[in-house]
Design a protein around this motif. Structure first.
Motif, PDB file in Angstrom:
ATOM      1  N   LYS A 247       5.534  11.823  -3.428  1.00 46.07           N
ATOM      2  CA  LYS A 247       4.228  12.424  -2.878  1.00 46.07           C
ATOM      3  C   LYS A 247       3.095  11.459  -2.913  1.00 46.07           C
ATOM      4  O   LYS A 247       2.446  11.293  -2.241  1.00 46.07           O
ATOM      5  N   GLN A 248       3.135  10.811  -4.208  1.00 45.10           N
ATOM      6  CA  GLN A 248       2.267   9.761  -4.261  1.00 45.10           C
ATOM      7  C   GLN A 248       2.246   8.496  -3.293  1.00 45.10           C
ATOM      8  O   GLN A 248       1.366   8.254  -2.806  1.00 45.10           O
ATOM      9  N   ALA A 249       3.948   8.169  -3.144  1.00 49.35           N
ATOM     10  CA  ALA A 249       3.723   7.034  -1.675  1.00 49.35           C
ATOM     11  C   ALA A 249       3.293   7.702  -0.481  1.00 49.35           C
ATOM     12  O   ALA A 249       2.496   6.711   0.306  1.00 49.35           O
ATOM     13  N   TYR A 250       3.593   8.807  -0.308  1.00 55.22           N
ATOM     14  CA  TYR A 250       3.276   9.516   1.071  1.00 55.22           C
ATOM     15  C   TYR A 250       1.688   9.502   1.304  1.00 55.22           C
ATOM     16  O   TYR A 250       1.144   9.008   2.197  1.00 55.22           O
ATOM     17  N   ILE A 251       1.076  10.123   0.265  1.00 53.08           N
ATOM     18  CA  ILE A 251      -0.595  10.080   0.134  1.00 53.08           C
ATOM     19  C   ILE A 251      -1.077   8.756   0.270  1.00 53.08           C
ATOM     20  O   ILE A 251      -2.033   8.419   1.139  1.00 53.08           O
ATOM     21  N   LYS A 252      -0.578   7.825  -0.387  1.00 55.18           N
ATOM     22  CA  LYS A 252      -1.323   6.499  -0.196  1.00 55.18           C
ATOM     23  C   LYS A 252      -0.900   5.766   1.178  1.00 55.18           C
ATOM     24  O   LYS A 252      -1.737   5.170   1.831  1.00 55.18           O
ATOM     25  N   ALA A 253       0.104   6.274   1.689  1.00 57.31           N
ATOM     26  CA  ALA A 253       0.638   5.829   3.263  1.00 57.31           C
ATOM     27  C   ALA A 253      -0.231   6.150   4.178  1.00 57.31           C
ATOM     28  O   ALA A 253      -0.700   5.724   4.999  1.00 57.31           O
ATOM     29  N   ILE A 254      -0.728   7.429   4.022  1.00 56.18           N
ATOM     30  CA  ILE A 254      -1.516   8.062   4.898  1.00 56.18           C
ATOM     31  C   ILE A 254      -3.059   7.964   4.636  1.00 56.18           C
ATOM     32  O   ILE A 254      -4.122   8.314   5.391  1.00 56.18           O
ATOM     33  N   GLY A 255      -3.306   7.330   3.630  1.00 57.08           N
ATOM     34  CA  GLY A 255      -4.739   7.020   3.277  1.00 57.08           C
ATOM     35  C   GLY A 255      -5.642   8.119   2.971  1.00 57.08           C
ATOM     36  O   GLY A 255      -6.663   7.965   2.710  1.00 57.08           O
ATOM     37  N   HIS A 256      -5.080   9.074   1.965  1.00 59.57           N
ATOM     38  CA  HIS A 256      -5.844   9.968   1.597  1.00 59.57           C
ATOM     39  C   HIS A 256      -6.282   9.684   0.147  1.00 59.57           C
ATOM     40  O   HIS A 256      -5.554   9.073  -0.578  1.00 59.57           O
ATOM     41  N   PRO A 257      -7.463  10.108  -0.143  1.00 59.69           N
ATOM     42  CA  PRO A 257      -8.047   9.933  -1.523  1.00 59.69           C
ATOM     43  C   PRO A 257      -7.473  10.638  -2.626  1.00 59.69           C
ATOM     44  O   PRO A 257      -6.688  11.553  -2.462  1.00 59.69           O
ATOM     45  N   ILE A 258      -7.696  10.212  -3.802  1.00 60.91           N
ATOM     46  CA  ILE A 258      -7.558  10.824  -5.044  1.00 60.91           C
ATOM     47  C   ILE A 258      -7.928  12.114  -4.802  1.00 60.91           C
ATOM     48  O   ILE A 258      -8.918  12.617  -4.419  1.00 60.91           O
ATOM     49  N   GLY A 259      -7.026  13.197  -5.434  1.00 63.58           N
ATOM     50  CA  GLY A 259      -7.483  14.569  -5.294  1.00 63.58           C
ATOM     51  C   GLY A 259      -6.615  15.372  -4.434  1.00 63.58           C
ATOM     52  O   GLY A 259      -6.866  16.494  -4.212  1.00 63.58           O
ATOM     53  N   PHE A 260      -5.879  14.512  -3.606  1.00 62.98           N
ATOM     54  CA  PHE A 260      -5.111  15.176  -2.494  1.00 62.98           C
ATOM     55  C   PHE A 260      -4.235  16.266  -3.254  1.00 62.98           C
ATOM     56  O   PHE A 260      -3.672  16.126  -4.146  1.00 62.98           O
TER      57      PHE A 260
END
Length: 116
Positions: free
Chosen positions: A12-25
């Motif tokens: 989940k963390q890798a995907y969130i970072k890859a799409i550029g979403h901020p902390i708090g997703f």
């Protein structure tokens, strides 16, 4: 069970970072079923993604002792394929062909090359 939880959270963390979403997703928006190689976001398949998964053991200084800590690592790549792909690196030899860990002494030696 703890390793499986670590893998899912790292995915989940890798995907969130890859799409550029901020902390708090909101992590609950993502579902990963590793045994079935499926990934879902907001109920839709996350097609085209490749997730490279490995575990590493690193020596860490704690006070005057060197202890080994275990880390679950994941990198997410968008490949544009019709499905999601999960690649596990179970041996150090296979992992060495793709990623390297270096210590601070090695990093200091290459800094001049990076700034040139």
């Amino acid at each position: 069970m703890l390793r499986r939880l670590s893998i899912v959270l790292a995915l989940k963390q890798a995907y969130i970072k890859a799409i550029g979403h901020p902390i708090g997703f909101d992590y609950s928006r993502l579902e990963f079923n590793v045994p079935e190689s499926t990934a879902m976001g907001d109920g839709y398949p996350l097609t085209g993604w490749e997730f490279r998964i490995w575990r590493t053991d690193l020596g860490v200084a704690r006070r005057d002792q060197l202890i080994t800590e275990h880390y679950q690592c994941v990198v997410a790549f968008f490949r544009g394929t019709n499905d999601s792909r999960f690649v596990f690196y179970d041996s150090q030899e296979a992992l060495n062909g793709w990623v390297q860990f270096i210590n601070i002494d090695q990093m200091v030696k290459v800094i001049p090359k990076l700034t040139a």
